[in-house]
Write an enzyme that holds these catalytic residues in place. Structure first.
Site, mmCIF file in Angstrom:
data_model
loop_
_atom_site.group_PDB
_atom_site.id
_atom_site.type_symbol
_atom_site.label_atom_id
_atom_site.label_comp_id
_atom_site.label_asym_id
_atom_site.label_seq_id
_atom_site.Cartn_x
_atom_site.Cartn_y
_atom_site.Cartn_z
ATOM 1 N N LYS A 83 33.852 -67.296 -18.561
ATOM 2 C CA LYS A 83 33.915 -66.088 -17.631
ATOM 3 C C LYS A 83 33.470 -66.678 -16.295
ATOM 4 C CE LYS A 83 32.375 -61.340 -16.999
ATOM 5 N NZ LYS A 83 33.699 -60.915 -16.940
ATOM 6 N N HIS B 180 27.293 -63.982 -20.568
ATOM 7 C CA HIS B 180 28.705 -64.394 -20.916
ATOM 8 C C HIS B 180 29.015 -65.607 -21.535
ATOM 9 C CE1 HIS B 180 29.012 -60.168 -19.236
ATOM 10 N NE2 HIS B 180 29.882 -59.861 -20.045
#
Length: 251
Positions: A142, A138
């Site tokens: 994140k 990600h």
């Protein structure tokens, strides 16, 4: 046309859901965030719940208890896409679902949820002799790792292998007690962070001399917003109970 109220409306997902809801011909009845109204004039979750056919929550675990209570009091179905939930959060969801329809998921992408179904079936048919590794990547911002989607895929694999719950065979840190040999039947995770990646997930089934890889790559956050809107439309008007994305897909 469905009246959708958005909790966590100032976040990236909240904004994307508002756009996707309007594009699908729905009405955004309002949106709030921790600092108050973002869209419309409803000052809090309780007011927004009363004005909506369904609520969509992409806020934070800390806000969940108040949002559950608002949905419960108004009898308004609630879709929860917030990740990083703890066991006590799920206990609150279970309790609220006795009075109102709640769909909780770590990922609203239709493709990811179909992938979960395929992972469960593959794990069931191949058995523990095949090693399972789950790899996710990600964007750099994140924080939680593994991602909620990686855990969702792991739960599918665990259930496919006949575990009593979705966490029984999970292993997160190979180096926690020094280098260790791979445990047969266990499910391992690897988390990568960098750039602006919306979400890549792969489940690797590896045996001697052969390997199966089941993957999903989200190229834009819009796929999650579109799935959330589709799920919200499906959830509106449903009787009390706890639902999942697999119900939306008819699996």
């Amino acid at each position: 046309m469905t009246r959708i109220g958005i909790l966590g409306a100032a976040g990236r997902m909240g904004v994307a859901i508002a756009e996707a809801a309007a594009a699908a011909g729905n009405t955004v009845s309002g949106g709030i965030d921790r600092d108050g109204p973002v869209m419309g004039e409803h000052p809090d979750a309780a007011s927004l719940a009363r004005a909506s056919d369904v609520l969509v929550d992409f806020s934070s675990p800390a806000a969940l208890p108040a949002h559950l209570e608002a949905a419960r009091a108004a009898g308004t179905p609630l879709l929860i896409g917030t990740t990083g939930l703890a066991p006590q959060d799920h206990a609150l969801i279970d309790a609220a679902a006795r009075d109102v329809a709640i769909l909780q998921t770590a990922n609203t992408s239709l493709g990811v949820n179909l992938l979960c179904h395929l992972v469960e079936e593959t794990a069931r048919r191949l058995g523990p002799e095949w090693d399972i590794e789950i790899v996710e990547m990600h964007h750099r911002h994140k924080i939680d790792a593994p991602s909620g989607t990686a855990l969702l895929l792991g739960a599918a694999a665990n259930i496919g292998r006949g575990a009593a719950d979705g966490t029984a065979l999970n292993r997160f840190d190979r180096m926690q007690a020094g280098p260790q040999a791979r445990e047969q039947g266990a499910i391992y995770y690897a988390s990568l962070r960098g750039g602006s990646v919306a979400g890549d997930h792969s489940v690797v089934f590896a045996a001697d001399k052969e390997r199966i890889e089941l993957s999903h790559r989200a190229e834009d956050r819009g796929v999650f917003a579109q799935g959330a809107v589709k799920a919200a439309q499906w959830l509106a008007g449903k009787p009390a109970g706890r639902y999942a994305m697999r119900d939306v897909l008819g699996l």
